[in-house]
Every structure is written in structure tokens, then in C-alpha cells.
Enzyme design. Structure first.
Site, PDB file in Angstrom:
ATOM      1  N   ASN A  22     -15.593   3.708  10.918  1.00 14.38           N
ATOM      2  CA  ASN A  22     -15.294   5.130  10.222  1.00 14.38           C
ATOM      3  C   ASN A  22     -15.153   4.975   8.917  1.00 14.38           C
ATOM      4  O   ASN A  22     -15.250   6.043   8.046  1.00 14.38           O
ATOM      5  CB  ASN A  22     -13.892   5.353  10.843  1.00 14.38           C
ATOM      6  CG  ASN A  22     -13.676   5.907  12.154  1.00 14.38           C
ATOM      7  OD1 ASN A  22     -14.826   6.435  12.706  1.00 14.38           O
ATOM      8  ND2 ASN A  22     -12.647   5.729  12.974  1.00 14.38           N
ATOM      9  N   LYS A  69       0.852  -1.319  -0.064  1.00 22.35           N
ATOM     10  CA  LYS A  69       0.081   0.002  -0.032  1.00 22.35           C
ATOM     11  C   LYS A  69       0.980   1.204  -0.213  1.00 22.35           C
ATOM     12  O   LYS A  69       0.474   2.180  -1.016  1.00 22.35           O
ATOM     13  CB  LYS A  69      -0.943  -0.139   1.232  1.00 22.35           C
ATOM     14  CG  LYS A  69      -2.080   1.023   1.205  1.00 22.35           C
ATOM     15  CD  LYS A  69      -2.853   1.083   2.482  1.00 22.35           C
ATOM     16  CE  LYS A  69      -3.559  -0.087   2.789  1.00 22.35           C
ATOM     17  NZ  LYS A  69      -4.588  -0.319   3.816  1.00 22.35           N
ATOM     18  N   SER A  98      -1.793   9.806   7.608  1.00 21.38           N
ATOM     19  CA  SER A  98      -1.114   9.362   8.608  1.00 21.38           C
ATOM     20  C   SER A  98       0.425  10.082   8.146  1.00 21.38           C
ATOM     21  O   SER A  98       1.027  10.257   9.263  1.00 21.38           O
ATOM     22  CB  SER A  98      -1.030   7.861   8.676  1.00 21.38           C
ATOM     23  OG  SER A  98      -2.126   7.387   9.625  1.00 21.38           O
ATOM     24  N   THR A 157      -9.791   7.467   5.463  1.00 19.06           N
ATOM     25  CA  THR A 157      -9.833   6.304   4.652  1.00 19.06           C
ATOM     26  C   THR A 157     -11.197   6.196   3.990  1.00 19.06           C
ATOM     27  O   THR A 157     -11.287   5.588   2.912  1.00 19.06           O
ATOM     28  CB  THR A 157     -10.028   5.204   5.686  1.00 19.06           C
ATOM     29  OG1 THR A 157      -8.583   5.340   6.339  1.00 19.06           O
ATOM     30  CG2 THR A 157      -9.751   3.848   5.095  1.00 19.06           C
ATOM     31  N   LYS A 196       2.719  -4.034  11.155  1.00 12.87           N
ATOM     32  CA  LYS A 196       1.234  -4.094  11.584  1.00 12.87           C
ATOM     33  C   LYS A 196       1.486  -4.732  12.999  1.00 12.87           C
ATOM     34  O   LYS A 196       2.257  -5.485  13.282  1.00 12.87           O
ATOM     35  CB  LYS A 196       0.382  -5.152  10.969  1.00 12.87           C
ATOM     36  CG  LYS A 196      -1.045  -4.739  10.972  1.00 12.87           C
ATOM     37  CD  LYS A 196      -1.441  -3.452  10.059  1.00 12.87           C
ATOM     38  CE  LYS A 196      -2.990  -3.284  10.047  1.00 12.87           C
ATOM     39  NZ  LYS A 196      -3.455  -2.119   9.353  1.00 12.87           N
TER      40      LYS A 196
END
Length: 423
Positions: free
Chosen positions: A227, A100, A355, A196, A112
Site C-alpha cells: 500500500n 509519531k 486513522s 501512508t 503496537k
């Protein structure tokens, strides 16, 4: 039946490896020797987290932090609190973050983390103790130039605030850039919470233009109303589409004339789920996958679109708001049936993009307005999906394969140019 990552016996790591295998033939000969670096995680940490509960008992939880690839920069990836979290899932999620960030051309690698826990079963004090213990255990692996966590399923800005404070206490000074997705007054960024879902909408609109699908009066079905799903629903409704179905962990609701998104958002805020929403009818979770729809947005957990479900879908366009929601076999079915999929590594990259903006702002201690952030986000996402569409056209391949081609070329070129130490 609730939404579950494991309900369909989905192996997310195997799905990721399958995607790498499919893209390998498209890569240049000079970088193909480095492909195996994408098939392993650089570093994985499993930690035991003993916590004193409010009743005085001690419970042990298991936590993880995986750094998949750091060739292009510090690790970047969220922290997930969910009962289904395990090492394979975290490895796959970290690998998808590698792809990504490279697909968006951000200066990060992929990482992660997560804890196998149902956060709704813990009190606020227990959740804080768990978060602080976890942060102290993974502390040696994180940092603003090393690995930067963020919120994910089951976590939020408050948890990021606890992580930042714990890390800062260990270091002896405030380190705002160690996490992103923080509260605004702790160095968080405007626009982060909605980013997002906004990215899902922006990429969806761009691809809809390319396949001659008019957004106005489109029927949209959304799985997951957190969200991501709720913001995407709001933006599509604003653009003239009808949100006809929503599924979450409490059930599935349907209204062929359209569900009023703002009313549903307020209802979910107070009732913790869509079940019982008075202006829609309840249907079975499995019937969700056979409804008449133009656009499907899976925005819950991975592994939701199986080959069987893909065979029955009526959607023309799938926007992957979740990470890894589509089985590789379902990818093939959608391709055969002419269903266009905007893959997760591009579609839901709005969050990691903002981010990145937050990280940059923390480094400079200079903060942008929400309008500036949205303008930068929209431009970056539009350019990224245009690059992926062009690569898909040039190579006569799916958008997912095209995104992987672009990302893998960037990652492996960086690996090649950095060399291997020791030689």
C-alpha cells in the site's frame, strides 16, 4: 535474498533507545528527569493462541500487544502478522508510535501488536479464527478510549473487521471505534488505504523544495510495493519523476527509463510480486542499493539501510515509508555524506493521521468525503514537516533528531503536568 527484518541482525529496540539518547541533550532541564519514561514500555502482554486448523490439528501461535506510553491519550498502533514478529520488535514499533503521534500532535499515545505467523500459509477460515482468538486475549487492554489497533504488515481491513466484531460481541453492542482501518461499511474512512503513501509523497515534496531538488525527472527507487510503496510510486510518477527500481519479497526490477507504475500495480495484484515484470530487467537485491537514484523510499521492514549500504547510496533524499528502516550508524553515514533523511515518525505518519480522522468520525457518526480527508491530511503533514524543518535549522541537527525533540517535548511535558500517581 528476501526482504527480512532480521537479515541484518538489527535490534529495533536498541535503535529506538539510541535515538532517545541522542535527543536527550536537546531537551529542557525541567523535563529531563522524565526521560526514562521513554525508555520503558508501560505495559506488555504476551498471549498464547491455540487454533484449530482446517485439518483438525491444533497449532499454537504467540501474540503480543505493547502499550509504550499513554501520557497524551489512548494507545494507537497497528497489528502485524509476520514470522519475524517478537517482543523486541513490537516494543520498538510501539515506541516509534509514541514519537509519531506526538510529532504530528495527535491526541494519542503509542502502542503496537502482532502475531508471529506467516498469514499466507493460513486459509481464510484459519486466519479468522486466529484473529478472533487474538482479539479476545488482548480484549481487556483495547478499546476506543484505551488502545486502538489498526492494520500493519500482513493485516488488512477484513482483519480489522473481524477484530471489531469480536470485541463488539464481547461488549454486547457495536463498538466501531475500537479499531481503525476497517472496511468502509463498518465505519472505516475514505482515504485510509492510500494515506501512508500519500504522506510519504507530501513530506518528500516539501523537503525536496528545501534542498532544491526538482521532483520532475527525479530517479526514484522503492523498496516494498504494498500500500505504501505503490501509492508513493504512483504519486511521484504523476509529479513527473521516474520510478527506476522496485524491490519486494520476490526480487528487484530495474528500468532506467522508468517503470510504468499502474502497469506494475496490476501485475503485482495478479502475480503477488514484482518478479517477472516484463517491462523491466531483473537485478540482484544487493545491486538495488548501488543504483543511480535521486530519491530512495524504503517502504518494507525495519533495519534495511545498514552503514555499508548507506556508504554506497547515490540518493540525495531518503523518505522512510517503513518504520525504523535505517540503522543509527547508517544515519551517521548519511549525515556525513549530505544525504537528507525524512524520518519515519513524520514521513509515514499519513496512515495514523487518517486513522485519527476515522476514530473522530466513528465517535461522531459523521463521515467526511475523501477530498475533505485529503485536504486535512495534506495540511497537517505540511505543517508538521515545516515544524520539523524549522527545529532542525534552529538546533543545527538532523530531521530525525528535530522530530524527536518536538515529540519528546510534548510527551514529557504531558508526563510532567499529569504527575506521577501515587506521589
Amino acid at each position: 535474498m528476501s526482504i527480512s527484518a532480521n537479515a541484518s541482525k538489527y535490534d529495533p529496540w536498541l535503535a529506538y533507545l539510541t535515538q532517545v539518547e541522542r535527543v536527550t541533550p536537546y531537551l529542557g532541564k525541567s523535563i529531563q528527569p522524565y526521560v526514562n519514561t521513554l525508555k520503558v514500555a508501560k505495559r506488555a502482554l504476551i498471549v498464547d493462541l491455540p487454533i484449530v486448523m482446517d485439518d483438525g490439528s491444533i497449532r499454537h501461535f504467540e501474540g503480543y500487544r505493547v502499550q509504550h506510553n499513554l501520557s497524551r491519550g489512548p494507545g494507537k498502533g497497528g497489528i502485524r502478522y509476520h514470522p519475524d514478529v517478537d517482543l523486541k520488535e513490537v516494543m520498538a514499533l510501539s515506541a516509534w508510535m509514541t514519537i509519531k503521534t506526538a510529532a504530528l500532535n495527535l491526541p494519542f499515545g503509542g502502542a503496537k501488536g502482532g502475531i508471529s505467523v506467516d498469514p499466507t500459509e493460513l486459509s481464510a477460515r484459519e486466519l479468522e479464527r486466529l484473529t478472533r482468538r487474538f482479539t479476545s486475549e488482548i480484549g481487556p487492554l483495547i478499546g476506543p478510549q484505551v488502545d486502538i489497533p489498526a492494520p500493519d504488515v500482513g493485516t488488512n481491513p477484513q482483519i480489522m473487521g473481524w477484530m471489531m466484531e469480536t470485541y463488539s460481541s464481547i461488549k454486547g453492542h457495536t463498538v466501531t471505534g475500537v479499531v481503525t482501518g476497517k472496511p468502509l461499511h463498518l465505519g472505516g474512512s475514505l482515504g485510509r488505504v492510500r494515506a501512508t503513501g500519500r504522506g510519504v509523497f507530501i513530506t518528500g515534496v516539501e523537503v525536496a523544495k528545501n534542498i532544491q531538488l526538482a521532483i520532475k525527472d527525479c530517479k526514484v527507487a522503492i523498496q516494498g510495493f504494498g500500500n505504501v510503496g505503490s501509492e508513493a510510486a504512483y504519486l511521484f510518477e504523476e509529479a513527473g519523476a521516474k520510478v527506476v527500481a522496485v524491490q519486494d519479497h520476490t526480487g528487484t526490477i530495474f528500468n532506467e527509463n522508468g517503470i510504468e507504475v499502474v502497469e506494475l500495480q496490476k501485475y503485482v495484484h495478479h502475480n503477488k510480486g514484482v518478479k517477472g515484470f516484463p517491462k523491466a530487467q531483473e537485478i540482484s537485491n544487493e545491486n538495488f542499493w548501488t543504483l543511480q537514484m535521486d530519491i530512495l523510499i524504503p517502504a518494507a521492514l525495519e533495519g534495511q539501510i545498514t552503514a555499508e549500504r548507506a556508504q554506497n547510496l547515490t540518493a540525495k533524499l531518503i523518505l522512510e515509508g517503513a518504520n525504523g528502516p535505517t540503522h543509527p550508524e547508517a544515519d551517521d553515514v548519511c549525515l556525513e555524506r549530505g544525504i537528507t533523511i525524512v524520518p519515519d515518525v513524520i514521513c509515514n505518519a499519513g496512515g495514523v493521521t487518517v486513522s485519527y480522522f476515522e476514530w473522530v468520525q466513528d465517535m461522531s457518526s459523521y463521515f467526511w468525503s475523501e477530498a475533505e480527508i485529503n485536504e486535512r491530511l495534506d495540511k497537517l503533514m505540511i505543517n508538521a514537516i515545516a515544524d520539523v524543518w524549522q527545529k532542525s535549522t534552529d538546533q543545527d541537527c538532523s530531521l530525525r533528531t528535530a522530530a524527536y525533540i518536538l515529540a519528546c517535548e510534548r510527551i514529557l511535558k504531558a508526563r510532567q503536568e499529569r504527575g506521577i500517581f501515587p506521589g
